[in-house]
Design a protein around this motif. Sequence first.
Motif, mmCIF file in Angstrom:
data_model
loop_
_atom_site.group_PDB
_atom_site.id
_atom_site.type_symbol
_atom_site.label_atom_id
_atom_site.label_comp_id
_atom_site.label_asym_id
_atom_site.label_seq_id
_atom_site.Cartn_x
_atom_site.Cartn_y
_atom_site.Cartn_z
ATOM 1 N N ASN A 17 30.673 -2.523 -17.103
ATOM 2 C CA ASN A 17 30.219 -1.556 -18.110
ATOM 3 C C ASN A 17 28.818 -1.905 -18.591
ATOM 4 O OD1 ASN A 17 32.076 -3.716 -19.447
ATOM 5 N ND2 ASN A 17 30.693 -3.088 -21.082
ATOM 6 N N GLU A 18 28.192 -0.932 -19.249
ATOM 7 C CA GLU A 18 26.864 -1.146 -19.818
ATOM 8 C C GLU A 18 26.940 -2.289 -20.821
ATOM 9 O OE1 GLU A 18 25.488 2.573 -21.433
ATOM 10 O OE2 GLU A 18 25.494 3.536 -19.472
ATOM 11 N N SER A 20 24.983 -4.557 -24.043
ATOM 12 C CA SER A 20 24.114 -4.311 -25.188
ATOM 13 C C SER A 20 23.880 -5.624 -25.916
ATOM 14 C CB SER A 20 24.768 -3.312 -26.147
ATOM 15 O OG SER A 20 24.069 -3.265 -27.371
ATOM 16 N N LEU A 33 29.528 1.402 -15.857
ATOM 17 C CA LEU A 33 28.325 1.594 -15.046
ATOM 18 C C LEU A 33 28.643 2.541 -13.893
ATOM 19 C CD1 LEU A 33 27.102 -2.104 -14.979
ATOM 20 C CD2 LEU A 33 25.868 -0.171 -15.982
ATOM 21 N N THR A 150 22.735 -5.496 -12.045
ATOM 22 C CA THR A 150 22.930 -4.674 -13.231
ATOM 23 C C THR A 150 22.979 -5.606 -14.450
ATOM 24 O OG1 THR A 150 25.302 -4.755 -12.718
ATOM 25 C CG2 THR A 150 24.097 -2.779 -12.041
#
Length: 189
Positions: A17-18, A20, A33, A150
């Motif tokens: 996942n993204e 932060s 993602l 990523t």
Amino acid sequence: MDDNLKLVILDRDGVINEDSDAFIKSESEWVPLPGAIDAMASLSKAGFTLVVATNQSGLARGLFDLDDLEAMHAKMAQLVESQGGALSAVFYCPHGPDDGCNCRKPKPGLIDAIEAEFDTSASGVPLVGDSLRDLEAGISKGCDPILVLTGKGRKTQASIEQQAPDWANKLVVCEDLAAAAHHIQTVYG
């Protein structure tokens, strides 16, 4: 000991996942993602046992609670299931960086727990991460390190190239989890 188990260990944030710098604090902030869920389902359908190992110091920092974390992981598992795959387990470290635990990567405690849960050795198991600490935790247990570009992956790649650790020659670098899944199916399938 299960010698037929085809285990794959995945980091979560920045891999699936993204990520932060402000932390992923809720189910709504947990955004996969592109291609990551399909990649996980593909590995599962090919007979691999998928396990996530993730540092979640946001718990210790009071940024979210266990219900929030479980909701994020339920969402992740449901998305993989909706694509015909299965996520076997999620292991997480709830501690902060200064808590002195053995489960916060780069320490090997999460992988020790995975070995105990699945009655297997992590030696030779592909471990996919985007940070140096992910890879170091795996290397300490004999895992085969796979860096995805990523998340923090590009910064990590530059750091590895600069430091040139003795394990860098074993490192496989993939653009994203989809490319890593293809590599894993080709090499470990």
